[in-house]
Design an enzyme around this catalytic site. Structure first.
Site, PDB file in Angstrom:
ATOM      1  N   SER A   1     -14.230   7.653  14.484  1.00 21.98           N
ATOM      2  CA  SER A   1     -15.321   7.090  14.474  1.00 21.98           C
ATOM      3  C   SER A   1     -16.188   7.044  15.392  1.00 21.98           C
ATOM      4  O   SER A   1     -16.395   7.471  16.490  1.00 21.98           O
ATOM      5  CB  SER A   1     -15.111   5.113  14.527  1.00 21.98           C
ATOM      6  OG  SER A   1     -16.128   3.889  14.447  1.00 21.98           O
TER       7      SER A   1
ATOM      8  N   TYR B   1     -10.252  -2.046  16.935  1.00 26.04           N
ATOM      9  CA  TYR B   1     -10.877  -1.030  16.369  1.00 26.04           C
ATOM     10  C   TYR B   1     -11.070   0.023  17.232  1.00 26.04           C
ATOM     11  O   TYR B   1     -10.841   1.229  17.572  1.00 26.04           O
ATOM     12  CB  TYR B   1     -12.420  -1.379  15.478  1.00 26.04           C
ATOM     13  CG  TYR B   1     -12.786  -0.501  14.442  1.00 26.04           C
ATOM     14  CD1 TYR B   1     -11.919  -0.150  13.535  1.00 26.04           C
ATOM     15  CD2 TYR B   1     -13.211   0.504  14.521  1.00 26.04           C
ATOM     16  CE1 TYR B   1     -11.986   0.543  12.172  1.00 26.04           C
ATOM     17  CE2 TYR B   1     -14.166   0.789  14.485  1.00 26.04           C
ATOM     18  CZ  TYR B   1     -13.480   1.431  12.831  1.00 26.04           C
ATOM     19  OH  TYR B   1     -14.187   2.635  12.061  1.00 26.04           O
TER      20      TYR B   1
HETATM   21  N1  LIG Z   1     -17.435   2.983   6.486  1.00 28.60           N
HETATM   22  C1  LIG Z   1     -18.114   3.778   7.796  1.00 28.60           C
HETATM   23  O1  LIG Z   1     -18.802   3.118   7.888  1.00 28.60           O
HETATM   24  C2  LIG Z   1     -16.146   4.299   8.525  1.00 28.60           C
HETATM   25  C3  LIG Z   1     -17.427   4.278   9.693  1.00 28.60           C
HETATM   26  C4  LIG Z   1     -16.695   4.440  10.751  1.00 28.60           C
HETATM   27  C5  LIG Z   1     -15.344   5.216  10.553  1.00 28.60           C
HETATM   28  N2  LIG Z   1     -14.832   4.875   9.059  1.00 28.60           N
HETATM   29  C6  LIG Z   1     -13.499   5.011   9.244  1.00 28.60           C
HETATM   30  O2  LIG Z   1     -13.302   5.624   7.778  1.00 28.60           O
HETATM   31  C7  LIG Z   1     -11.928   5.087   7.215  1.00 28.60           C
HETATM   32  C8  LIG Z   1     -12.297   4.792   5.668  1.00 28.60           C
HETATM   33  O3  LIG Z   1     -12.859   3.467   5.503  1.00 28.60           O
HETATM   34  P1  LIG Z   1     -13.673   3.113   4.404  1.00 28.60           P
HETATM   35  O4  LIG Z   1     -15.287   2.961   5.121  1.00 28.60           O
HETATM   36  O5  LIG Z   1     -14.052   3.893   3.759  1.00 28.60           O
HETATM   37  O6  LIG Z   1     -13.022   1.869   4.152  1.00 28.60           O
HETATM   38  P2  LIG Z   1     -12.336   0.868   3.020  1.00 28.60           P
HETATM   39  O7  LIG Z   1     -13.860   0.885   1.511  1.00 28.60           O
HETATM   40  O8  LIG Z   1     -11.895  -0.722   3.662  1.00 28.60           O
HETATM   41  O9  LIG Z   1     -11.449   1.578   2.675  1.00 28.60           O
HETATM   42  C9  LIG Z   1     -10.316   1.975   3.516  1.00 28.60           C
HETATM   43  C10 LIG Z   1      -9.191   2.377   2.505  1.00 28.60           C
HETATM   44  O10 LIG Z   1      -7.851   2.387   3.242  1.00 28.60           O
HETATM   45  C11 LIG Z   1      -6.604   2.133   2.230  1.00 28.60           C
HETATM   46  N3  LIG Z   1      -5.589   1.359   3.905  1.00 28.60           N
HETATM   47  C12 LIG Z   1      -6.129   0.235   4.314  1.00 28.60           C
HETATM   48  N4  LIG Z   1      -4.608  -0.319   5.223  1.00 28.60           N
HETATM   49  C13 LIG Z   1      -4.195   0.680   4.595  1.00 28.60           C
HETATM   50  C14 LIG Z   1      -2.243   0.699   4.946  1.00 28.60           C
HETATM   51  N5  LIG Z   1      -1.978   0.348   5.639  1.00 28.60           N
HETATM   52  N6  LIG Z   1      -1.949   1.632   4.104  1.00 28.60           N
HETATM   53  C15 LIG Z   1      -2.065   2.694   3.569  1.00 28.60           C
HETATM   54  N7  LIG Z   1      -3.563   2.466   3.304  1.00 28.60           N
HETATM   55  C16 LIG Z   1      -4.525   1.470   3.911  1.00 28.60           C
HETATM   56  C17 LIG Z   1      -7.510   1.742   1.898  1.00 28.60           C
HETATM   57  O11 LIG Z   1      -6.933   1.274   0.428  1.00 28.60           O
HETATM   58  P3  LIG Z   1      -6.087  -0.455  -0.097  1.00 28.60           P
HETATM   59  O12 LIG Z   1      -6.178  -1.689   1.092  1.00 28.60           O
HETATM   60  O13 LIG Z   1      -5.428  -0.405  -0.882  1.00 28.60           O
HETATM   61  O14 LIG Z   1      -4.562   0.046   0.578  1.00 28.60           O
HETATM   62  C18 LIG Z   1      -8.961   1.937   1.164  1.00 28.60           C
HETATM   63  O15 LIG Z   1      -8.611   2.912   0.844  1.00 28.60           O
HETATM   64  C19 LIG Z   1     -10.973   3.852   7.770  1.00 28.60           C
HETATM   65  O16 LIG Z   1     -10.677   4.573   9.070  1.00 28.60           O
HETATM   66  C20 LIG Z   1     -12.768   3.841   9.051  1.00 28.60           C
HETATM   67  O17 LIG Z   1     -12.471   3.653  10.562  1.00 28.60           O
HETATM   68  C21 LIG Z   1     -15.983   4.255   8.489  1.00 28.60           C
END
Ligand SMILES: NC(=O)c1ccc[n+]([C@@H]2O[C@H](COP(=O)([O-])OP(=O)(O)OC[C@H]3O[C@@H](n4cnc5c(N)ncnc54)[C@H](OP(=O)(O)O)[C@@H]3O)[C@@H](O)[C@H]2O)c1
Length: 254
Positions: free
Chosen positions: A145, A158
């Site tokens: 991130s 985080y």
């Molecule tokens: N969106 C942004 O702006 C942003 C920015 C920077 C970084 N990121 C990073 O990108 C990644 C994805 O984020 P996102 O925005 O797509 O979030 P999201 O929509 O909340 O999706 C998170 C994903 O992680 C899975 N997950 C969470 N806990 C888990 C566990 N214990 N075991 C297995 N799977 C798990 C969830 O699936 P289940 O709940 O079904 O298990 C879901 O598929 C993260 O690492 C986040 O920190 C996102």
């Protein structure tokens, strides 16, 4: 030139494939030719991703896995290698966030974020990494991130986990070379379920537009180029790197 970024005949284990950034990455990798092993906790949501891939004639399998359960992670990786014969690429995308100021945050809430956003990545990289080292081929892509570079109030777990992931990525690169690369992608703000409170916050939207040269939120497909670069043969000489993809947010003070 397209061959350089091709994922044909590659088997990819992708965590957090059920929604948000992971779902788009799964579609992207499958479109580029990979068989995508879609991991996460909620099978129904993973099946939706796998079906979307199948509709486009791609290959995907559902992998129920809680990445904080290291016994299950180890057994799942062993079973996947037996079934698919190899894992060429590991994308550690799954992650969670907890929003609360430090003085109000319970230790268990901080710990949960570290376990999901840093220790889970360590465990899967170790388990898949042993196999990649033995095969003398592999790509590890950690989804970090912009908060691996910047601090931000109310998300200490985080920020700590993502800063830690920069170090883990460097050490994976150090210990897994010369045939296995490890890199991270550090996205800025991209609309997903993870940041719904921020999407609704007028002040945050104004700040984001002011602090990004792109003057907008990111879209999940803004990460596709970097993902294919780091997951394919195109990235053979890139390792230990964290690539920030934030529309310029971390370069602009105001
Ligand atoms: N969106 C942004 O702006 C942003 C920015 C920077 C970084 N990121 C990073 O990108 C990644 C994805 O984020 P996102 O925005 O797509 O979030 P999201 O929509 O909340 O999706 C998170 C994903 O992680 C899975 N997950 C969470 N806990 C888990 C566990 N214990 N075991 C297995 N799977 C798990 C969830 O699936 P289940 O709940 O079904 O298990 C879901 O598929 C993260 O690492 C986040 O920190 C996102």
């Amino acid at each position: 030139m397209a061959d350089l970024f091709s994922m044909k005949n590659r088997v990819v284990l992708l965590t957090g494939a059920s929604r948000g950034l992971g779902r788009d990455m799964a579609l992207c990798l499958a479109e580029a030719g990979a068989t995508v092993l879609c991991a996460g906790r909620v099978v129904k949501d993973l099946e939706a991703t796998a079906k979307a891939i199948a509709r486009k004639k791609g290959k995907a399998h559902v992998v129920p896995l809680d990445i904080t359960d290291d016994v299950a992670a180890s057994a799942t990786v062993a079973a996947l290698i037996r079934k698919h014969r190899r894992i060429d690429v590991l994308v550690n995308n799954a992650g969670v966030i907890h929003r609360e100021n430090i003085v109000d945050t319970a230790t268990q809430d901080f710990r949960k974020v570290i376990e999901t956003d840093l220790i889970g990545q360590f465990v899967l990289s170790r388990e898949v990494g042993r196999h990649m080292l033995a095969r003398q081929y592999g790509r590890i892509v950690n989804i970090s991130s912009v908060l691996a570079v910047l601090g931000r109030a109310s998300v200490a777990g985080y920020v700590s986990a993502k800063h830690g992931l920069t170090g883990l990525t460097k050490n994976l690169a150090t210990e897994f070379g010369p045939y296995v690369t490890a890199n991270a992608i550090a996205p800025g703000y991209i609309r997903t379920e993870l940041n719904v409170p921020l999407q609704k916050n007028k002040d945050f939207n104004a700040l984001l537009e002011q602090r990004t040269a792109a003057q907008r939120w990111g879209k999940p497909d803004d990460l596709r180029g970097a993902l294919l670069l780091l997951a394919s043969d195109a990235g053979a000489y890139i390792t230990g790197h964290t690539l920030v993809i934030d529309g310029g947010m971390s370069t602009i003070l105001a």
